[in-house]
Design a protein around this motif. Structure first.
Motif, PDB file in Angstrom:
ATOM      1  N   THR A 184       0.849  -1.203   0.000  1.00  0.00           N
ATOM      2  CA  THR A 184       0.000   0.000   0.000  1.00  0.00           C
ATOM      3  C   THR A 184       0.882   1.251   0.000  1.00  0.00           C
ATOM      4  O   THR A 184       2.108   1.141  -0.109  1.00  0.00           O
ATOM      5  CB  THR A 184      -0.902   0.024   1.263  1.00  0.00           C
ATOM      6  OG1 THR A 184      -0.053  -0.031   2.404  1.00  0.00           O
ATOM      7  CG2 THR A 184      -1.864  -1.156   1.278  1.00  0.00           C
ATOM      8  N   ASP A 185       0.252   2.409   0.170  1.00  0.00           N
ATOM      9  CA  ASP A 185       1.005   3.662   0.261  1.00  0.00           C
ATOM     10  C   ASP A 185       2.014   3.544   1.413  1.00  0.00           C
ATOM     11  O   ASP A 185       1.623   3.375   2.567  1.00  0.00           O
ATOM     12  CB  ASP A 185       0.008   4.807   0.520  1.00  0.00           C
ATOM     13  CG  ASP A 185       0.713   6.147   0.721  1.00  0.00           C
ATOM     14  OD1 ASP A 185       1.957   6.187   0.657  1.00  0.00           O
ATOM     15  OD2 ASP A 185      -0.001   7.144   0.938  1.00  0.00           O
ATOM     16  N   ARG A 187       1.607   5.231   4.813  1.00  0.00           N
ATOM     17  CA  ARG A 187       0.566   4.841   5.768  1.00  0.00           C
ATOM     18  C   ARG A 187       1.067   3.669   6.605  1.00  0.00           C
ATOM     19  O   ARG A 187       0.741   2.503   6.363  1.00  0.00           O
ATOM     20  CB  ARG A 187      -0.698   4.430   4.987  1.00  0.00           C
ATOM     21  CG  ARG A 187      -1.900   4.928   5.705  1.00  0.00           C
ATOM     22  CD  ARG A 187      -3.223   4.712   5.150  1.00  0.00           C
ATOM     23  NE  ARG A 187      -4.144   4.880   6.278  1.00  0.00           N
ATOM     24  CZ  ARG A 187      -5.368   4.485   6.311  1.00  0.00           C
ATOM     25  NH1 ARG A 187      -5.905   3.893   5.278  1.00  0.00           N
ATOM     26  NH2 ARG A 187      -6.089   4.669   7.392  1.00  0.00           N
ATOM     27  N   PRO A 234      -4.486   7.514  -2.103  1.00  0.00           N
ATOM     28  CA  PRO A 234      -4.751   6.462  -3.095  1.00  0.00           C
ATOM     29  C   PRO A 234      -3.950   6.652  -4.378  1.00  0.00           C
ATOM     30  O   PRO A 234      -3.687   5.682  -5.097  1.00  0.00           O
ATOM     31  CB  PRO A 234      -6.255   6.606  -3.371  1.00  0.00           C
ATOM     32  CG  PRO A 234      -6.807   7.275  -2.163  1.00  0.00           C
ATOM     33  CD  PRO A 234      -5.722   8.188  -1.668  1.00  0.00           C
ATOM     34  N   CYS A 284      -0.764   4.652  -4.075  1.00  0.00           N
ATOM     35  CA  CYS A 284      -0.965   3.288  -3.558  1.00  0.00           C
ATOM     36  C   CYS A 284      -1.403   2.344  -4.679  1.00  0.00           C
ATOM     37  O   CYS A 284      -2.336   2.645  -5.422  1.00  0.00           O
ATOM     38  CB  CYS A 284      -2.046   3.345  -2.474  1.00  0.00           C
ATOM     39  SG  CYS A 284      -2.552   1.722  -1.927  1.00  0.00           S
ATOM     40  N   VAL A 314      -3.061  -0.343  -4.468  1.00  0.00           N
ATOM     41  CA  VAL A 314      -4.470  -0.742  -4.287  1.00  0.00           C
ATOM     42  C   VAL A 314      -5.382   0.364  -4.848  1.00  0.00           C
ATOM     43  O   VAL A 314      -6.389   0.086  -5.509  1.00  0.00           O
ATOM     44  CB  VAL A 314      -4.793  -1.008  -2.796  1.00  0.00           C
ATOM     45  CG1 VAL A 314      -6.250  -1.424  -2.617  1.00  0.00           C
ATOM     46  CG2 VAL A 314      -3.860  -2.081  -2.237  1.00  0.00           C
ATOM     47  N   GLY A 315      -4.971   1.606  -4.624  1.00  0.00           N
ATOM     48  CA  GLY A 315      -5.714   2.741  -5.191  1.00  0.00           C
ATOM     49  C   GLY A 315      -5.746   2.648  -6.713  1.00  0.00           C
ATOM     50  O   GLY A 315      -6.770   2.938  -7.343  1.00  0.00           O
ATOM     51  N   VAL A 331     -13.033   5.688  -1.089  1.00  0.00           N
ATOM     52  CA  VAL A 331     -11.606   5.381  -0.905  1.00  0.00           C
ATOM     53  C   VAL A 331     -10.808   6.673  -0.696  1.00  0.00           C
ATOM     54  O   VAL A 331     -10.008   6.775   0.245  1.00  0.00           O
ATOM     55  CB  VAL A 331     -11.061   4.586  -2.124  1.00  0.00           C
ATOM     56  CG1 VAL A 331      -9.541   4.474  -2.068  1.00  0.00           C
ATOM     57  CG2 VAL A 331     -11.690   3.211  -2.194  1.00  0.00           C
ATOM     58  N   CYS A 378      -9.262   7.228   2.937  1.00  0.00           N
ATOM     59  CA  CYS A 378      -7.802   7.061   3.009  1.00  0.00           C
ATOM     60  C   CYS A 378      -7.145   8.371   3.459  1.00  0.00           C
ATOM     61  O   CYS A 378      -6.302   8.378   4.361  1.00  0.00           O
ATOM     62  CB  CYS A 378      -7.285   6.628   1.639  1.00  0.00           C
ATOM     63  SG  CYS A 378      -5.499   6.414   1.569  1.00  0.00           S
ATOM     64  N   ILE A 416     -10.713   5.107   7.106  1.00  0.00           N
ATOM     65  CA  ILE A 416     -10.815   3.654   6.862  1.00  0.00           C
ATOM     66  C   ILE A 416      -9.429   3.032   7.009  1.00  0.00           C
ATOM     67  O   ILE A 416      -8.403   3.714   6.895  1.00  0.00           O
ATOM     68  CB  ILE A 416     -11.340   3.339   5.432  1.00  0.00           C
ATOM     69  CG1 ILE A 416     -10.434   3.989   4.370  1.00  0.00           C
ATOM     70  CG2 ILE A 416     -12.793   3.749   5.271  1.00  0.00           C
ATOM     71  CD1 ILE A 416     -10.674   3.499   2.959  1.00  0.00           C
ATOM     72  N   GLY A 417      -9.426   1.727   7.268  1.00  0.00           N
ATOM     73  CA  GLY A 417      -8.159   1.012   7.316  1.00  0.00           C
ATOM     74  C   GLY A 417      -7.881   0.373   5.965  1.00  0.00           C
ATOM     75  O   GLY A 417      -8.788   0.231   5.130  1.00  0.00           O
ATOM     76  N   CYS A 418      -6.632  -0.011   5.749  1.00  0.00           N
ATOM     77  CA  CYS A 418      -6.269  -0.618   4.460  1.00  0.00           C
ATOM     78  C   CYS A 418      -6.979  -1.958   4.252  1.00  0.00           C
ATOM     79  O   CYS A 418      -7.293  -2.326   3.119  1.00  0.00           O
ATOM     80  CB  CYS A 418      -4.758  -0.792   4.372  1.00  0.00           C
ATOM     81  SG  CYS A 418      -3.895   0.785   4.219  1.00  0.00           S
ATOM     82  N   CYS A 460     -10.328  -1.220   2.846  1.00  0.00           N
ATOM     83  CA  CYS A 460     -10.169  -0.701   1.487  1.00  0.00           C
ATOM     84  C   CYS A 460      -9.833  -1.838   0.510  1.00  0.00           C
ATOM     85  O   CYS A 460     -10.340  -1.890  -0.612  1.00  0.00           O
ATOM     86  CB  CYS A 460      -9.051   0.341   1.495  1.00  0.00           C
ATOM     87  SG  CYS A 460      -8.730   1.075  -0.087  1.00  0.00           S
ATOM     88  N   LYS A 461      -8.975  -2.756   0.958  1.00  0.00           N
ATOM     89  CA  LYS A 461      -8.603  -3.890   0.104  1.00  0.00           C
ATOM     90  C   LYS A 461      -9.797  -4.807  -0.121  1.00  0.00           C
ATOM     91  O   LYS A 461      -9.936  -5.426  -1.184  1.00  0.00           O
ATOM     92  CB  LYS A 461      -7.457  -4.670   0.745  1.00  0.00           C
ATOM     93  CG  LYS A 461      -6.136  -3.931   0.682  1.00  0.00           C
ATOM     94  CD  LYS A 461      -5.095  -4.673   1.482  1.00  0.00           C
ATOM     95  CE  LYS A 461      -3.697  -4.161   1.182  1.00  0.00           C
ATOM     96  NZ  LYS A 461      -2.676  -4.930   1.891  1.00  0.00           N
TER      97      LYS A 461
HETATM   98  S1  SF4 Z   1      -6.629   2.973   2.454  1.00  0.00           S
HETATM   99 FE1  SF4 Z   1      -6.612   1.988   0.462  1.00  0.00          FE
HETATM  100  S2  SF4 Z   1      -5.771   3.496  -0.933  1.00  0.00           S
HETATM  101 FE2  SF4 Z   1      -5.267   4.173   1.146  1.00  0.00          FE
HETATM  102  S3  SF4 Z   1      -3.219   3.327   1.532  1.00  0.00           S
HETATM  103 FE3  SF4 Z   1      -4.709   1.852   2.332  1.00  0.00          FE
HETATM  104  S4  SF4 Z   1      -5.036   0.429   0.672  1.00  0.00           S
HETATM  105 FE4  SF4 Z   1      -4.079   2.236  -0.206  1.00  0.00          FE
END
Ligand code: SF4
Length: 328
Positions: free
Chosen positions: A217-218, A221, A230, A233, A235-236, A251, A255, A260-262, A265-266
């Motif tokens: 991820t980023d 973070r 995002p 990242c 995932v973004g 997102v 983010c 929210i937590g990763c 988001c995943k």
């Molecule tokens: S919340 Fe989503 S977009 Fe943000 S760092 Fe985590 S995985 Fe990536």
């Protein structure tokens, strides 16, 4: 595509999804390049046949339709080899040595001996694959336009040397640029089989979710309370390609505010991927292996007819037309 194994989401977004749309607008030929697989895997061809069937199944699963397009196997259309030989006569070796992938691949695949004639000459085979069908367009992403340019140069050189009744035999094909978003793999690098970071079109839902869980991820973070971005990242990046605008908005908001937590988001990213993969996997399961072989035989037969039409003109133009007494 070379039959090197099951296809992944990067192949789907970079090529297959575009091809599916093109078949409603153009007369299309899509093939599996098993001879190209030999240029680098000549020492161990044991997987090529099984991989060929897998790739064809992935073609069909993605929505390529044998009633709309010609789907065939390169080695079942011997005219590819004949044109390769003839074009090899007129292609300067310097052109081949200058192809960027030639040196890159030799460096990147250091565990394979790529000093073979076939590997040096693969752009000529590729030019033959294209020119054999006298196409108007070759659908490629930005990163492959150089190959089409070489094909155009080979066609130009052929047309300079040979004409048939005063006209050119091998028209120079145009590039048909198709969108090819760079999809990140689970390690954040470009999704590629050689990096082992792919999400395959055949991955079942639990596997997709597991792969997403391990995705990088980023890097900013580190803790749950850190805000992320995002746009930095991988995932973004997946969200941008596969998620709805509503999910994207959640997102970005979640983010950047650390709301929210990763993991959450995943989970949303996995939902979006599964939504794309599900119909592909259902279609794949609807084909038997007997059907797949029949489709390949039928498509190869149609390709041979079209290829022979070109070869007759090529042989005539090159004055390779003396019929031997035995053949009469
Ligand atoms: S919340 Fe989503 S977009 Fe943000 S760092 Fe985590 S995985 Fe990536």
């Amino acid at each position: 595509m070379r039959p090197t194994g099951k296809l992944h989401l990067g192949n789907y977004m970079g090529a297959l999804a575009n091809w599916v749309k093109l078949q409603d607008k153009y007369e299309c030929y899509f093939f599996i390049a098993d001879w190209h697989a030999l240029t680098s895997d000549y020492a161990d061809p044991s997987q090529i046949a099984a991989n060929t069937l897998d790739v064809l199944l992935d073609y069909l699963a993605a929505g390529l339709d044998p009633n709309k397009s010609v789907l065939f196997l390169q080695s079942k259309v011997l005219q590819h080899a004949e044109l390769n030989l003839l074009l090899g006569m007129i292609t300067p070796v310097g052109w081949l040595e200058r192809v960027p992938t030639y040196k890159d691949q030799q460096k990147n695949l250091a565990n394979k001996d790529l000093s073979n004639f076939g590997f040096l000459g693969y752009p000529v085979l590729m030019a033959s694959d294209i020119l054999l069908y006298q196409p108007q367009f070759v659908p490629v992403g930005n990163d492959q336009t150089a190959h089409v340019e070489l094909t155009r140069e080979v066609a130009r050189r052929f047309n300079q040397f040979y004409k048939l009744d005063g006209r050119e035999v091998l028209p120079e094909p145009q590039v048909l640029l198709t969108p090819s978003p760079q999809l990140p793999g689970t390690d954040g690098r470009k999704m590629s089989k050689s990096y082992g970071n792919t999400i395959q079109l055949t991955d079942p839902e639990p596997v997709v979710r597991q792969k997403l869980k391990t995705m990088v991820t980023d890097p900013a973070r580190v803790r749950r309370t850190d805000a992320g971005d995002p746009d930095k990242c991988p995932v973004g990046d997946l969200h941008k390609v596969f998620s709805t605008p509503e999910t994207m908005a959640k997102v970005y908001e979640g983010c950047r505010s650390a709301g929210i937590g990763c993991i959450e988001c995943k989970g949303w990213a996995a939902d979006s991927l599964v939504r794309v993969l599900q119909p592909i996997q259902e279609r794949r399961a609807s084909f038997s292996s007997a059907q797949v072989k029949e489709i390949l035989d039928d498509g190869s037969c149609r390709a041979r007819v079209r290829a022979e039409e070109t070869m007759r003109q090529v042989r005539d133009a090159m004055q390779m037309t003396l019929t031997s007494p035995a053949a009469k």
